[in-house]
Design an enzyme around this catalytic site. Structure first.
Site, PDB file in Angstrom:
ATOM      1  N   ILE A  11       0.823  -1.208   0.000  1.00 12.83           N
ATOM      2  CA  ILE A  11       0.000   0.000   0.000  1.00 12.83           C
ATOM      3  C   ILE A  11       0.856   1.255   0.000  1.00 12.83           C
ATOM      4  CG2 ILE A  11      -1.768   1.316   1.239  1.00 12.83           C
ATOM      5  CD1 ILE A  11      -2.818  -1.336   2.356  1.00 12.83           C
ATOM      6  N   SER A  12       1.728   1.388   0.986  1.00 11.86           N
ATOM      7  CA  SER A  12       2.509   2.625   1.097  1.00 11.86           C
ATOM      8  C   SER A  12       3.699   2.413   2.019  1.00 11.86           C
ATOM      9  CB  SER A  12       1.635   3.765   1.631  1.00 11.86           C
ATOM     10  OG  SER A  12       1.182   3.471   2.951  1.00 11.86           O
ATOM     11  N   SER A  13       4.578   3.415   2.056  1.00 13.25           N
ATOM     12  CA  SER A  13       5.720   3.369   2.963  1.00 13.25           C
ATOM     13  C   SER A  13       5.969   4.760   3.516  1.00 13.25           C
ATOM     14  CB  SER A  13       6.971   2.855   2.243  1.00 13.25           C
ATOM     15  OG  SER A  13       7.344   3.735   1.196  1.00 13.25           O
ATOM     16  N   THR A  15       8.490   6.923   6.961  1.00 13.27           N
ATOM     17  CA  THR A  15       9.640   6.840   7.863  1.00 13.27           C
ATOM     18  C   THR A  15       9.471   5.719   8.888  1.00 13.27           C
ATOM     19  OG1 THR A  15       8.598   8.512   9.270  1.00 13.27           O
ATOM     20  CG2 THR A  15      10.192   9.287   7.636  1.00 13.27           C
ATOM     21  N   GLY A  17       8.020   2.714   8.318  1.00 13.41           N
ATOM     22  CA  GLY A  17       8.107   1.388   7.732  1.00 13.41           C
ATOM     23  C   GLY A  17       7.203   1.271   6.523  1.00 13.41           C
ATOM     24  N   LYS A  18       6.477   0.149   6.417  1.00 14.11           N
ATOM     25  CA  LYS A  18       5.634  -0.097   5.245  1.00 14.11           C
ATOM     26  C   LYS A  18       4.263  -0.624   5.654  1.00 14.11           C
ATOM     27  CE  LYS A  18       9.542  -1.086   2.164  1.00 14.11           C
ATOM     28  NZ  LYS A  18      10.156  -2.062   1.224  1.00 14.11           N
ATOM     29  N   VAL A  19       3.273  -0.412   4.767  1.00 12.37           N
ATOM     30  CA  VAL A  19       1.914  -0.898   4.995  1.00 12.37           C
ATOM     31  C   VAL A  19       1.531  -1.827   3.848  1.00 12.37           C
ATOM     32  CG1 VAL A  19      -0.507  -0.296   5.333  1.00 12.37           C
ATOM     33  CG2 VAL A  19       1.282   1.213   6.218  1.00 12.37           C
ATOM     34  N   ASP A 140      -1.666  14.622  14.019  1.00  8.11           N
ATOM     35  CA  ASP A 140      -1.230  14.462  12.625  1.00  8.11           C
ATOM     36  C   ASP A 140      -2.421  14.203  11.713  1.00  8.11           C
ATOM     37  OD1 ASP A 140       0.580  14.515  10.553  1.00  8.11           O
ATOM     38  OD2 ASP A 140       1.162  12.414  10.755  1.00  8.11           O
TER      39      ASP A 140
END
EC number: 2.7.11.22
Length: 369
Positions: A11-13, A15, A17-19, A140
């Site tokens: 899906i995404s990355s 700072t 880590g990654k999803v 955030d």
């Protein structure tokens, strides 16, 4: 009991880590999941970088997500530990708000339908009101962190910067010098506030509301990067973008303004903006609902003490006067939103790796960071 998950897409990355998108290895479980895999923190020791464990933001997110449960906050399913790596398993959402905004910015109608916009906005506020009632600031909020299901149910995610308000062990500023993505950062933060309130989240929601109306960020300033981790630079272009629309802040509009550490920076701007142009801007986005403008102006008050609270915003006439919107706004709509883009361009996906081993220890309620 061991639960396994098979990764089916990236899906995404960031700072952190990654999803990944994943399914259960149990064929009887048809649910989809989002797995957030944290990378280990590294610390420079002489010429070598050593892995020192999980980041502070990862620990915060795990602890907070294990303690909260709300229909508009993404649900934590499980925490996994494998090969020294910690992953969080969340319920999966097909969309995010940034993708919805981009879809409309490229479409012929170029507007998010009022019933969908109103529903998404109310649900965001509803989730944030729950956090605030439980003494948590998100810190955030932005469109990319607002997940949305196939029916239009909002799920606020990414609590990595979340912070307990009550009885903190450390002052806010000492542990986090920079919070909130620049375009959604409240003016008190830009002016160097060391202590701040949940009003910073409400400002961010106001920015998100404006972005849903205009289909582009309301205050799109260029971020000045930190050259020294101990010194936070004054974000002059971001402050300028805000002043261009809302006018230059004054003591009359914002009592106590002169007490902020970066107040003196306001005198460096060559132009003084006398008028609040938000009403005129509101007309340019082809919105004629005066109640919507009133809510937006109350969210974007310079003075955080004068800013509407999330709980108050839920009862604003903008929502209560209209009973035609629902909390499943995508149902019975002619619009078909494409799902979030999923890629297979990642080593975890190509190997179809199965994650397992549940981190079973229950967390205790905690105070502090």
């Amino acid at each position: 009991m061991k639960d396994g998950y098979k990764i089916i897409g990236f899906i995404s990355s960031g700072t952190y880590g990654k999803v990944y998108k994943a399914v259960s290895s149990n064929s009887n479980d048809k649910r989809l999941f989002a797995i957030k895999k944290f990378k280990a923190e590294s610390k420079q020791v002489s010429s070598n970088a050593q892995q020192t464990g999980v980041s502070q933001s990862a620990i915060r997110e795990m602890m907070l997500c294990r303690e909260i449960q709300h229909e508009n906050i993404v649900s934590l399913v499980q925490v996994l530990l494998k090969d020294g790596t910690i992953s969080m398993v969340f319920e999966y959402a097909e969309h995010d708000l940034l993708q919805i905004i981009h879809f409309h910015s490229r479409s012929r109608t170029r507007q998010i339908p009022p019933s969908i916009l109103k529903s998404i906005l109310w649900q965001i506020i509803n989730g944030v009101a729950y956090l605030h009632e439980n003494w948590i600031m998100h810190r955030d909020l932005k469109p990319a962190n607002i997940m949305i299901t196939a029916t239009g149910k909002v799920k606020i995610g990414d609590l990595g910067l979340g912070r307990l308000i009550r009885d903190p062990i450390l002052p806010f500023y000492s542990s986090d010098r920079v919070v909130v993505t620049i375009w959604y950062r409240a003016p008190e933060l830009l002016l160097g506030a060391h202590d701040y309130t949940p009003a910073i989240d409400v400002w961010a929601i106001g920015c998100i509301y404006g972005e849903m109306l205009a289909l582009s960020p309301l205050f799109k300033g260029d971020e000045i990067k930190m050259e020294d981790k101990k010194v936070v630079p004054f974000q002059s272009t971001q402050m300028l973008r805000i002043m261009e629309l809302l006018g230059t802040p004054t003591e009359e509009r914002w009592p106590g303004l002169k007490n902020y550490p970066e107040y003196y920076q306001l005198s460096s701007f060559e132009v003084r903006y006398w008028n609040n142009l938000l009403p005129q801007w509101y007309q340019t986005v082809k919105n004629r609902d005066p109640q919507g403008l009133d809510l937006l102006m109350k969210m974007l008050q310079y003075d955080p003490k004068s800013r509407i609270t999330a709980k108050q915003a839920l009862e604003h006439v903008f929502f209560t006067s209209d009973k035609l919107w629902t909390t499943s706004p995508f149902l019975n709509q002619p619009i078909h939103y494409p799902e979030r883009r999923i890629s297979e361009d990642d080593s975890e996906v190509s190997s179809k790796r199965v994650l397992s081993t549940s981190l079973r220890s229950e967390s205790k309620r905690f105070k502090g960071n």
